[in-house]
Design a protein around this motif. Structure first.
Motif, PDB file in Angstrom:
ATOM      1  N   HIS A 154      -2.012  -6.886   0.527  1.00 33.81           N
ATOM      2  CA  HIS A 154      -2.997  -6.626   1.306  1.00 33.81           C
ATOM      3  C   HIS A 154      -3.938  -8.008   1.458  1.00 33.81           C
ATOM      4  O   HIS A 154      -3.975  -8.406   0.812  1.00 33.81           O
TER       5      HIS A 154
ATOM      6  N   THR B  56      -2.715  -5.649  -4.823  1.00 26.63           N
ATOM      7  CA  THR B  56      -3.162  -4.557  -3.979  1.00 26.63           C
ATOM      8  C   THR B  56      -4.036  -3.530  -4.592  1.00 26.63           C
ATOM      9  O   THR B  56      -3.860  -3.564  -5.263  1.00 26.63           O
TER      10      THR B  56
ATOM     11  N   THR C 288       0.610   4.725   1.328  1.00 22.92           N
ATOM     12  CA  THR C 288       0.126   5.849   1.934  1.00 22.92           C
ATOM     13  C   THR C 288      -0.187   7.013   1.605  1.00 22.92           C
ATOM     14  O   THR C 288       0.551   7.459   1.287  1.00 22.92           O
TER      15      THR C 288
ATOM     16  N   LEU D 260       0.645  -1.079  -0.200  1.00 27.79           N
ATOM     17  CA  LEU D 260      -0.289  -0.370   0.008  1.00 27.79           C
ATOM     18  C   LEU D 260       0.494   1.270  -0.110  1.00 27.79           C
ATOM     19  O   LEU D 260       2.374   1.588   0.950  1.00 27.79           O
TER      20      LEU D 260
ATOM     21  N   GLN E  15      -4.914   0.236  -4.366  1.00 20.72           N
ATOM     22  CA  GLN E  15      -4.893   1.544  -3.485  1.00 20.72           C
ATOM     23  C   GLN E  15      -5.961   2.995  -3.219  1.00 20.72           C
ATOM     24  O   GLN E  15      -7.262   2.317  -3.981  1.00 20.72           O
TER      25      GLN E  15
ATOM     26  N   GLN F 160      -7.490  -5.905   1.458  1.00 16.90           N
ATOM     27  CA  GLN F 160      -7.507  -4.706   0.022  1.00 16.90           C
ATOM     28  C   GLN F 160      -6.842  -5.077  -0.784  1.00 16.90           C
ATOM     29  O   GLN F 160      -6.179  -4.481  -1.089  1.00 16.90           O
TER      30      GLN F 160
END
Length: 388
Positions: free
Chosen positions: A289, A157, A131, A129, A159, A292
């Motif tokens: 993830h 994953t 951030t 991910l 985003q 997610q």
């Protein structure tokens, strides 16, 4: 055969074949021609563009047809950055994430190599991910563009695109996302996402290879990569691939209509598959993830094996999958995506990706999970030192 490599490509849907067939046969006109055949082609092209625009929730004029996701990414990254630099020479930096597809990364490196741009890389965490704080820390007054993919093609994953785009916009920087893998699984409403550009590819949606689309926000300037007849509102010259545009539009509209129900169904099957593999294969490591992620992707490393050997065993057992990105096929180097997650190179080389179509069945995934247990066990036994 159980096909679990849909992230590489998908089978063409019958509805798509039927929609595009007339433009491979009798309706052969050039949409730029000013006669009956050409006008019919132009009308069909306009209808196809409107279909994609409805999926994107944008104006038809904001959709450019391309040859696929790679060209769409190249046009977005190079086209937006060069147009912004032409307007303001101080804008000479682009921001990408550490897990971008090569179509985005190599476009950024081209800008660096040929046009003197600097490329700023946003790191990802251990689950892949980006951030908000990580993106904010690399933005500079000279940043011309941010390009961060919607969903990763290797680990799945997804985003937080709307949040990341808001960070870029807060300092006046346009935001592009590579949505090639997300298409069909995640909403593509560009207004809800708050983005300026978005790329998709037809063959990940049940249409043939060789067609793609790029959304660019109406007032966003774009330097074309291909010059000539000024087709696609001057953004992409060349006679349009009529059959490809119709196919892409048909597939995108069908996928968008089915997306909520199919995503919910496949998420449940994916999670059961992940749980089964983690329960039955010692030391198996899920990458990306846990929740997610795309409904369609489950990716693992199997320490103590060779990823390629596991793939061969799985194919013998009737399961077709991959070791990662199809665009890196044939390379024995560890995946840069997995390295960016902090996975050791020797572990990254054991990666196997399972990616599903929207029609995948529970029975197929149960059989595939059993095959994974068998294949990994066999590879480990063969690799173990022989006693005596």
């Amino acid at each position: 055969m159980i096909f679990l490599d849909a992230a590489a490509t998908t089978p063409v849907r019958r509805e798509v074949l039927e929609a595009m067939w007339p433009y491979l046969s009798g309706e052969f006109g050039n949409p730029s021609s000013h006669h009956t055949l050409g006008e019919a082609a132009a009308a069909a092209l306009a209808e196809a563009r409107s279909g994609v625009a409805k999926v994107f929730n944008c104006r038809a004029g904001e959709v450019t047809f391309t040859s696929g996701g790679t060209e769409s990414d190249n046009l977005a990254v190079k086209g937006i950055a060069l147009a912004r630099q032409a307007a303001d020479p101080a804008l000479n930096r682009v921001v990408i994430s550490a897990v971008e597809h090569p179509a985005v990364e190599e476009s950024a490196r081209y800008l660096e190599r040929v046009h003197g741009f600097a490329v700023d890389i946003v790191p990802v965490d251990g689950e892949g991910l980006v951030t908000v704080d990580a993106l904010r820390s690399v933005l500079k007054p000279e940043t011309a563009l941010v390009s961060i993919m919607y969903a990763n093609n290797e680990i799945g994953t997804v985003q937080p695109i709307a949040e990341l785009a808001a960070v870029a916009h807060a300092v006046g920087v346009p935001f592009h996302t590579d949505a090639v893998q997300a298409a069909g699984w995640c909403p593509l409403d560009v207004k809800a996402l708050g983005i300026d550009a978005l790329s998709i590819s037809a063959h990940k949606l049940g249409a043939p290879k060789g067609s793609g689309a790029l959304f660019t926000k109406g007032r966003l300037r774009l330097e074309p990569l291909i010059h000539g007849g000024g087709q696609e509102r001057g953004k992409r010259s060349g006679t349009e691939n009529m059959a490809g545009a119709v196919a892409l539009s048909t597939a995108a509209v069908l996928a968008a209509a089915e997306q909520p129900a199919q995503a919910q169904r496949v998420v449940q099957l994916r999670d059961r598959f992940i749980d089964r593999v983690l329960d039955t294969v010692p030391d198996a490591l899920l990458t990306g993830h846990r929740s997610q992620r795309l409904p369609s992707v489950a990716s693992f490393c199997f320490p103590g094996t060779s990823g390629e050997s596991v793939l061969l065993e799985l194919e013998r057992l009737g399961v077709v999958c991959s070791s990662g990105s199809a665009c890196a096929a044939g390379s024995d180097a560890p995946s840069p995506v997995l390295l960016a997650l902090g996975i050791a190179p020797e572990t990254a080389q054991t990666a196997v990706r399972f990616s599903f179509t929207s029609t995948i069945s529970e029975a197929d995934l149960e059989a595939a999970a059993a095959a994974v247990e068998t294949a990994v066990g066999r590879v480990k036994r063969l690799a173990a030192p022989q006693v005596g």
